[in-house]
Scaffold this motif. Structure first.
Motif, PDB file in Angstrom:
ATOM      1  N   ASP A  90      43.498  85.899  74.149  1.00  0.00           N
ATOM      2  CA  ASP A  90      42.393  86.574  73.829  1.00  0.00           C
ATOM      3  C   ASP A  90      42.274  87.574  75.103  1.00  0.00           C
ATOM      4  O   ASP A  90      43.130  87.712  75.652  1.00  0.00           O
ATOM      5  N   ARG A  94      33.269  90.279  74.107  1.00  0.00           N
ATOM      6  CA  ARG A  94      33.364  90.082  72.634  1.00  0.00           C
ATOM      7  C   ARG A  94      34.056  88.428  72.521  1.00  0.00           C
ATOM      8  O   ARG A  94      33.467  87.760  71.907  1.00  0.00           O
ATOM      9  N   ASP A  95      35.128  88.250  73.282  1.00  0.00           N
ATOM     10  CA  ASP A  95      35.560  87.044  73.445  1.00  0.00           C
ATOM     11  C   ASP A  95      34.756  85.830  73.913  1.00  0.00           C
ATOM     12  O   ASP A  95      34.868  84.691  73.676  1.00  0.00           O
ATOM     13  N   ALA A 114      31.713  85.862  73.723  1.00  0.00           N
ATOM     14  CA  ALA A 114      30.739  85.528  72.481  1.00  0.00           C
ATOM     15  C   ALA A 114      31.124  84.592  71.657  1.00  0.00           C
ATOM     16  O   ALA A 114      30.594  83.517  70.866  1.00  0.00           O
ATOM     17  N   THR A 115      32.526  84.985  71.187  1.00  0.00           N
ATOM     18  CA  THR A 115      33.188  84.247  70.223  1.00  0.00           C
ATOM     19  C   THR A 115      33.611  82.742  70.791  1.00  0.00           C
ATOM     20  O   THR A 115      33.365  81.717  69.854  1.00  0.00           O
ATOM     21  N   LEU A 116      34.092  82.569  71.842  1.00  0.00           N
ATOM     22  CA  LEU A 116      34.691  81.378  72.236  1.00  0.00           C
ATOM     23  C   LEU A 116      33.800  80.564  73.084  1.00  0.00           C
ATOM     24  O   LEU A 116      34.054  79.315  73.172  1.00  0.00           O
ATOM     25  N   HIS A 148      27.939  78.686  72.777  1.00  0.00           N
ATOM     26  CA  HIS A 148      27.841  77.385  71.783  1.00  0.00           C
ATOM     27  C   HIS A 148      26.249  77.160  71.427  1.00  0.00           C
ATOM     28  O   HIS A 148      25.376  77.180  72.407  1.00  0.00           O
ATOM     29  N   SER A 181      27.460  91.813  71.260  1.00  0.00           N
ATOM     30  CA  SER A 181      28.087  90.894  70.792  1.00  0.00           C
ATOM     31  C   SER A 181      27.580  89.480  70.746  1.00  0.00           C
ATOM     32  O   SER A 181      27.929  88.640  70.106  1.00  0.00           O
ATOM     33  N   ALA A 182      26.822  89.546  71.772  1.00  0.00           N
ATOM     34  CA  ALA A 182      25.741  88.217  71.853  1.00  0.00           C
ATOM     35  C   ALA A 182      24.334  88.706  72.340  1.00  0.00           C
ATOM     36  O   ALA A 182      24.199  89.608  72.792  1.00  0.00           O
TER      37      ALA A 182
END
Length: 365
Positions: free
Chosen positions: A103, A157-158, A160-162, A165, A209-210
């Protein structure tokens, strides 16, 4: 934000002397040069002691490793010092050596061997990722290189994705992609000092992204809920289960070398409520020790050791000034003998003084 730091540093002496009521960035008396010279001298010394020719930022008190945190801190300081060459050197090393996952995040720990750098842990550290992204955004604002903006957005972006929580409290930052959610997914372990408030505020201006502003607010709430009697100091690590927060049973229940950064990040924030929270630390048991903030057991109040290096004492002095208007001691501007971590926090504290709290500067300047 950081683009104006050198100008703010130049103006800080004039503000503190009472000669003017607000910063002046134009023609200058010689006093204007004092903090500019300090920053340039401190950064020059910092580079000579902690930044290798390859661009690794060395944590000399931690077996000479580098990590995403040190790289991110170094990049932010290079921007603040308007040192494009150093920024590029540290940035390029960071991406080439640490961005080796599947990532856009960074392996958090690098050991230096005779054969070259070696990744010692592939897990990321979220504060390091945020610091690198923050530095890239500030570099974009400073030097207008769109590649830095694009790189920051990929990292975010990553994150926000990973790493974001959802909980009953709202979106929470996991400290890393692995190891901080229990097997049934009901208990999270977080680190309140990983909410780098000035970074989150800058990030919120450039990335969608978040909801970074909401993440920052949730970080404040976690901080508030973790500050309990008798010390009201936040522990380095916190377990969250539903709406329940307790010191994590995976780490000692201590306010220590992680959490000591929290009042600095609060004071560096462009938010009056967060600045007030930084001031509230000034009288807390352990934090207000004259010799420096103490590593303190948050449940019993027992003091384990003293964080006596200049960077830690500087954070405490900044908190006291915000709380009581006690001038920042000029003795804390002596630079060049502390470890990487203390030296980093010392420079960041001076930057927070220049950017947010020029009233704290002593008239002795």
């Amino acid at each position: 934000m950081l683009k104006t730091l050198i100008s703010a540093l130049l103006a800080l002496v004039v503000v503190s002397s009472g000669a003017v009521s607000e910063p002046v960035f134009g023609d200058g008396a010689r006093e204007k040069d004092a903090l500019s010279l300090w920053l340039r001298s401190a950064w020059r010394d910092y580079k000579s002691r902690f930044v290798t020719d390859a661009g690794a930022v060395i944590d000399d008190a931690n077996k000479g490793i580098s990590h995403s945190e040190s790289q991110g801190y170094g990049m932010v300081l290079a921007v603040a010092a308007d040192d494009l060459d150093a920024f590029r050197l540290i940035r390029d090393y960071t991406f080439e050596t640490l961005q080796v996952r599947n990532d856009s995040l960074f392996a958090w720990k690098v050991e230096h061997t005779d054969q070259g750098p070696s990744i010692a842990d592939m897990n990321n550290a979220t504060d390091g990722d945020l610091l690198v992204a923050w530095a890239l955004l500030e570099a974009y604002k400073q030097w207008n290189d769109p590649e830095n903006l694009a790189s920051a957005r990929k990292i975010l972006r990553d994150v926000a994705t990973l790493l974001v929580h959802e909980t009953g409290l709202g979106p929470v930052l996991l400290p890393g992609a692995k190891g901080f959610v229990d097997e049934d997914g009901k208990t999270l372990t977080v680190n309140p000092s990983y909410w780098v408030f000035p970074a989150l505020e800058s990030i919120a201006q450039f990335d969608r992204s978040a909801n970074w502003a909401e993440i920052a607010v949730v970080g404040e709430e976690i901080l508030d809920l973790s500050q309990r009697a008798p010390t009201y100091l936040p522990p380095d690590w916190v377990d969250i289960s539903g709406f329940k927060l307790v010191p994590s049973d995976k780490f000692p229940p201590e306010f220590g070398y992680n959490a000591v950064r929290i009042p600095l990040y609060l004071a560096f924030s462009n938010n009056a409520f967060r600045e007030k929270k930084a001031a509230d630390f000034s009288t807390l048991h352990g934090f207000s020790n004259p010799e420096g903030p103490a590593v303190t057991h948050v449940v019993t109040g027992a003091i384990q050791s003293t964080m006596s290096e200049t960077g830690f004492r500087s954070i405490a002095a900044l908190s006291r000034c915000i709380d009581t208007s006690e001038p920042f001691p000029t003795s804390l501007l002596q630079f060049g003998s502390d470890s990487y971590y203390s030296s980093t926090l010392q420079i960041f504290t001076v930057l927070a003084l220049a950017e947010r709290n020029p009233k704290c500067l002593s008239p002795e300047w």
